[in-house]
Design a protein around this motif. Structure first.
Motif, PDB file in Angstrom:
ATOM      1  N   VAL A 137       0.853  -1.209   0.000  1.00  0.00           N
ATOM      2  CA  VAL A 137       0.000   0.000   0.000  1.00  0.00           C
ATOM      3  C   VAL A 137       0.881   1.248   0.000  1.00  0.00           C
ATOM      4  O   VAL A 137       0.602   2.230  -0.702  1.00  0.00           O
ATOM      5  N   ALA A 138       1.966   1.199   0.775  1.00  0.00           N
ATOM      6  CA  ALA A 138       2.898   2.335   0.823  1.00  0.00           C
ATOM      7  C   ALA A 138       3.515   2.564  -0.559  1.00  0.00           C
ATOM      8  O   ALA A 138       3.634   3.707  -1.018  1.00  0.00           O
ATOM      9  N   ILE A 139       3.867   1.494  -1.228  1.00  0.00           N
ATOM     10  CA  ILE A 139       4.498   1.622  -2.553  1.00  0.00           C
ATOM     11  C   ILE A 139       3.497   2.208  -3.552  1.00  0.00           C
ATOM     12  O   ILE A 139       3.844   3.083  -4.356  1.00  0.00           O
ATOM     13  N   ARG A 140       2.246   1.756  -3.492  1.00  0.00           N
ATOM     14  CA  ARG A 140       1.236   2.299  -4.421  1.00  0.00           C
ATOM     15  C   ARG A 140       1.001   3.788  -4.153  1.00  0.00           C
ATOM     16  O   ARG A 140       0.868   4.592  -5.066  1.00  0.00           O
ATOM     17  N   HIS A 141       0.955   4.152  -2.847  1.00  0.00           N
ATOM     18  CA  HIS A 141       0.740   5.550  -2.467  1.00  0.00           C
ATOM     19  C   HIS A 141       1.900   6.414  -2.987  1.00  0.00           C
ATOM     20  O   HIS A 141       1.687   7.515  -3.521  1.00  0.00           O
ATOM     21  N   THR A 142       3.123   5.900  -2.858  1.00  0.00           N
ATOM     22  CA  THR A 142       4.305   6.635  -3.344  1.00  0.00           C
ATOM     23  C   THR A 142       4.242   6.787  -4.867  1.00  0.00           C
ATOM     24  O   THR A 142       4.575   7.853  -5.416  1.00  0.00           O
ATOM     25  N   ALA A 143       3.799   5.724  -5.554  1.00  0.00           N
ATOM     26  CA  ALA A 143       3.707   5.775  -7.029  1.00  0.00           C
ATOM     27  C   ALA A 143       2.753   6.893  -7.452  1.00  0.00           C
ATOM     28  O   ALA A 143       3.042   7.648  -8.391  1.00  0.00           O
ATOM     29  N   ASP A 144       1.618   7.011  -6.769  1.00  0.00           N
ATOM     30  CA  ASP A 144       0.640   8.063  -7.117  1.00  0.00           C
ATOM     31  C   ASP A 144       1.246   9.453  -6.933  1.00  0.00           C
ATOM     32  O   ASP A 144       1.087  10.332  -7.777  1.00  0.00           O
ATOM     33  N   ALA A 145       1.955   9.642  -5.798  1.00  0.00           N
ATOM     34  CA  ALA A 145       2.551  10.961  -5.524  1.00  0.00           C
ATOM     35  C   ALA A 145       3.632  11.273  -6.561  1.00  0.00           C
ATOM     36  O   ALA A 145       3.738  12.414  -7.037  1.00  0.00           O
ATOM     37  N   ALA A 146       4.427  10.260  -6.935  1.00  0.00           N
ATOM     38  CA  ALA A 146       5.500  10.477  -7.923  1.00  0.00           C
ATOM     39  C   ALA A 146       4.898  10.914  -9.257  1.00  0.00           C
ATOM     40  O   ALA A 146       5.415  11.819  -9.914  1.00  0.00           O
ATOM     41  N   GLN A 147       3.775  10.275  -9.621  1.00  0.00           N
ATOM     42  CA  GLN A 147       3.138  10.630 -10.892  1.00  0.00           C
ATOM     43  C   GLN A 147       2.661  12.089 -10.861  1.00  0.00           C
ATOM     44  O   GLN A 147       2.883  12.845 -11.801  1.00  0.00           O
ATOM     45  N   LEU A 148       2.025  12.459  -9.739  1.00  0.00           N
ATOM     46  CA  LEU A 148       1.540  13.850  -9.623  1.00  0.00           C
ATOM     47  C   LEU A 148       2.690  14.854  -9.686  1.00  0.00           C
ATOM     48  O   LEU A 148       2.555  15.945 -10.241  1.00  0.00           O
ATOM     49  N   LEU A 149       3.839  14.461  -9.121  1.00  0.00           N
ATOM     50  CA  LEU A 149       4.994  15.377  -9.096  1.00  0.00           C
ATOM     51  C   LEU A 149       5.795  15.335 -10.393  1.00  0.00           C
ATOM     52  O   LEU A 149       6.695  16.152 -10.595  1.00  0.00           O
ATOM     53  N   GLY A 150       5.492  14.331 -11.237  1.00  0.00           N
ATOM     54  CA  GLY A 150       6.217  14.208 -12.495  1.00  0.00           C
ATOM     55  C   GLY A 150       7.653  13.742 -12.328  1.00  0.00           C
ATOM     56  O   GLY A 150       8.526  14.125 -13.106  1.00  0.00           O
ATOM     57  N   VAL A 151       7.918  12.937 -11.278  1.00  0.00           N
ATOM     58  CA  VAL A 151       9.274  12.381 -11.115  1.00  0.00           C
ATOM     59  C   VAL A 151       9.218  10.860 -11.237  1.00  0.00           C
ATOM     60  O   VAL A 151       8.192  10.236 -10.944  1.00  0.00           O
ATOM     61  N   GLU A 152      10.345  10.294 -11.671  1.00  0.00           N
ATOM     62  CA  GLU A 152      10.412   8.836 -11.803  1.00  0.00           C
ATOM     63  C   GLU A 152      11.218   8.245 -10.666  1.00  0.00           C
ATOM     64  O   GLU A 152      12.336   8.685 -10.394  1.00  0.00           O
ATOM     65  N   LEU A 153      10.625   7.242 -10.007  1.00  0.00           N
ATOM     66  CA  LEU A 153      11.343   6.488  -8.984  1.00  0.00           C
ATOM     67  C   LEU A 153      11.228   5.028  -9.368  1.00  0.00           C
ATOM     68  O   LEU A 153      10.228   4.622  -9.960  1.00  0.00           O
ATOM     69  N   LYS A 154      12.223   4.228  -8.998  1.00  0.00           N
ATOM     70  CA  LYS A 154      12.057   2.785  -9.117  1.00  0.00           C
ATOM     71  C   LYS A 154      11.429   2.338  -7.801  1.00  0.00           C
ATOM     72  O   LYS A 154      11.983   2.612  -6.730  1.00  0.00           O
ATOM     73  N   LEU A 155      10.281   1.686  -7.868  1.00  0.00           N
ATOM     74  CA  LEU A 155       9.561   1.303  -6.640  1.00  0.00           C
ATOM     75  C   LEU A 155       9.570  -0.209  -6.480  1.00  0.00           C
ATOM     76  O   LEU A 155       9.258  -0.942  -7.427  1.00  0.00           O
ATOM     77  N   VAL A 156       9.930  -0.665  -5.291  1.00  0.00           N
ATOM     78  CA  VAL A 156      10.123  -2.094  -5.071  1.00  0.00           C
ATOM     79  C   VAL A 156       9.480  -2.510  -3.744  1.00  0.00           C
ATOM     80  O   VAL A 156       9.728  -1.871  -2.715  1.00  0.00           O
ATOM     81  N   VAL A 157       8.656  -3.569  -3.794  1.00  0.00           N
ATOM     82  CA  VAL A 157       8.189  -4.153  -2.533  1.00  0.00           C
ATOM     83  C   VAL A 157       9.305  -5.063  -2.052  1.00  0.00           C
ATOM     84  O   VAL A 157       9.750  -5.965  -2.780  1.00  0.00           O
ATOM     85  N   SER A 158       9.804  -4.817  -0.846  1.00  0.00           N
ATOM     86  CA  SER A 158      10.990  -5.555  -0.399  1.00  0.00           C
ATOM     87  C   SER A 158      11.070  -5.570   1.123  1.00  0.00           C
ATOM     88  O   SER A 158      10.812  -4.551   1.772  1.00  0.00           O
ATOM     89  N   ASP A 159      11.437  -6.720   1.664  1.00  0.00           N
ATOM     90  CA  ASP A 159      11.756  -6.819   3.087  1.00  0.00           C
ATOM     91  C   ASP A 159      13.217  -6.368   3.210  1.00  0.00           C
ATOM     92  O   ASP A 159      14.131  -7.096   2.799  1.00  0.00           O
ATOM     93  N   LEU A 160      13.437  -5.164   3.728  1.00  0.00           N
ATOM     94  CA  LEU A 160      14.768  -4.529   3.703  1.00  0.00           C
ATOM     95  C   LEU A 160      15.366  -4.659   2.305  1.00  0.00           C
ATOM     96  O   LEU A 160      14.776  -4.165   1.353  1.00  0.00           O
ATOM     97  N   PHE A 161      16.524  -5.368   2.163  1.00  0.00           N
ATOM     98  CA  PHE A 161      17.203  -5.416   0.863  1.00  0.00           C
ATOM     99  C   PHE A 161      16.854  -6.665   0.052  1.00  0.00           C
ATOM    100  O   PHE A 161      17.524  -6.950  -0.936  1.00  0.00           O
TER     101      PHE A 161
END
Ligand SMILES: C[S@@+](CC[C@H](N)C(=O)[O-])C[C@H]1O[C@@H](n2cnc3c(N)ncnc32)[C@H](O)[C@@H]1O
Length: 203
Positions: free
Chosen positions: A77-101
């Motif tokens: 859910v956190a990753i999806r929320h971050t993806a939405d904010a990144a889209q609104l801001l027009g920046v690209e992030l690589k988003l990964v669901v991950s237990d630490l590394f």
């Protein structure tokens, strides 16, 4: 980065973030202290990993400053929320669901981690429960960190007087710890530690 620029970037991110889903950690004093620490660096062009990104605030901040950012969280859910904010801001992030590394396979100039750090007895959910003494996640993070740092890379790690950070300083001789930012609150003292591998240091 001037304080004014830094505040301007933060305002943009908070506006894009909108309301935070209940299970995602809403930015707090610890988050903003991490932002203060990051603002002491020039991250433009650097490879940055934001572990436990939550709302994505730290990763988004670095991306808006020109860094190449990977943002990871155990919570989809956190990753999806971050993806939405990144889209609104027009920046690209690589988003990964991950237990630490666990799903991270590269190395970074800067790794950020504002961990769940409350001792389990006082914690009420996974975004703040740091396990026994509040240090379980931090210990796992430090054990795995060296494999993910570029030469001369460093990590910024948030610690609290509630999880007794001196224990870390005494247990991990392979790291050099220094304080980048600190803030005293009425029930705890927060500190952002810069963590570097001693092997990478010339002195
Ligand atoms: C204190 S919050 C910090 C959120 C955000 N970085 C900030 O500064 O506001 C800790 C974050 O770590 C995430 N987390 C907890 N356990 C984790 C794990 N094993 N691997 C990755 N992320 C984890 C939580 O979902 C939460 O988003």
């Amino acid at each position: 980065m001037t304080v004014q620029n830094s505040n301007e970037i933060l305002r943009k991110i908070l506006a894009a973030m909108g309301s935070v889903p209940p299970q995602v950690y809403a930015p707090g004093d610890d988050t903003f202290l991490m932002v203060d620490a990051v603002a002491t660096l020039s991250v433009e062009g650097k490879n940055v990993l934001d572990v436990g990104t939550g709302t994505g605030i730290l990763g988004l901040y670095c991306a808006l400053c020109g860094a190449h950012v990977t943002a990871a969280d155990i919570d989809e859910v956190a990753i999806r929320h971050t993806a939405d904010a990144a889209q609104l801001l027009g920046v690209e992030l690589k988003l990964v669901v991950s237990d630490l590394f666990s799903n991270i396979h590269s190395q970074f100039d800067l790794v950020l981690f504002n961990p769940p750090y409350l001792p389990s007895e006082g914690a009420h959910d996974g975004t703040v429960d740091g396990g026994s003494g509040g240090r379980d996640l931090i210990v796992r993070f430090l054990e795995q960190l060296p494999a993910h740092l570029q030469k001369d890379g460093s990590a910024f790690l948030l610690v609290s007087s509630l999880n007794n950070p001196n224990t870390l300083r005494k247990s991990y001789y392979n790291f050099k710890f220094s304080t980048v930012a600190k803030r005293a609150l009425f029930f705890e003292d927060l500190e952002v530690l810069r963590v570097r591998l001693r092997n990478d240091l010339s002195i």
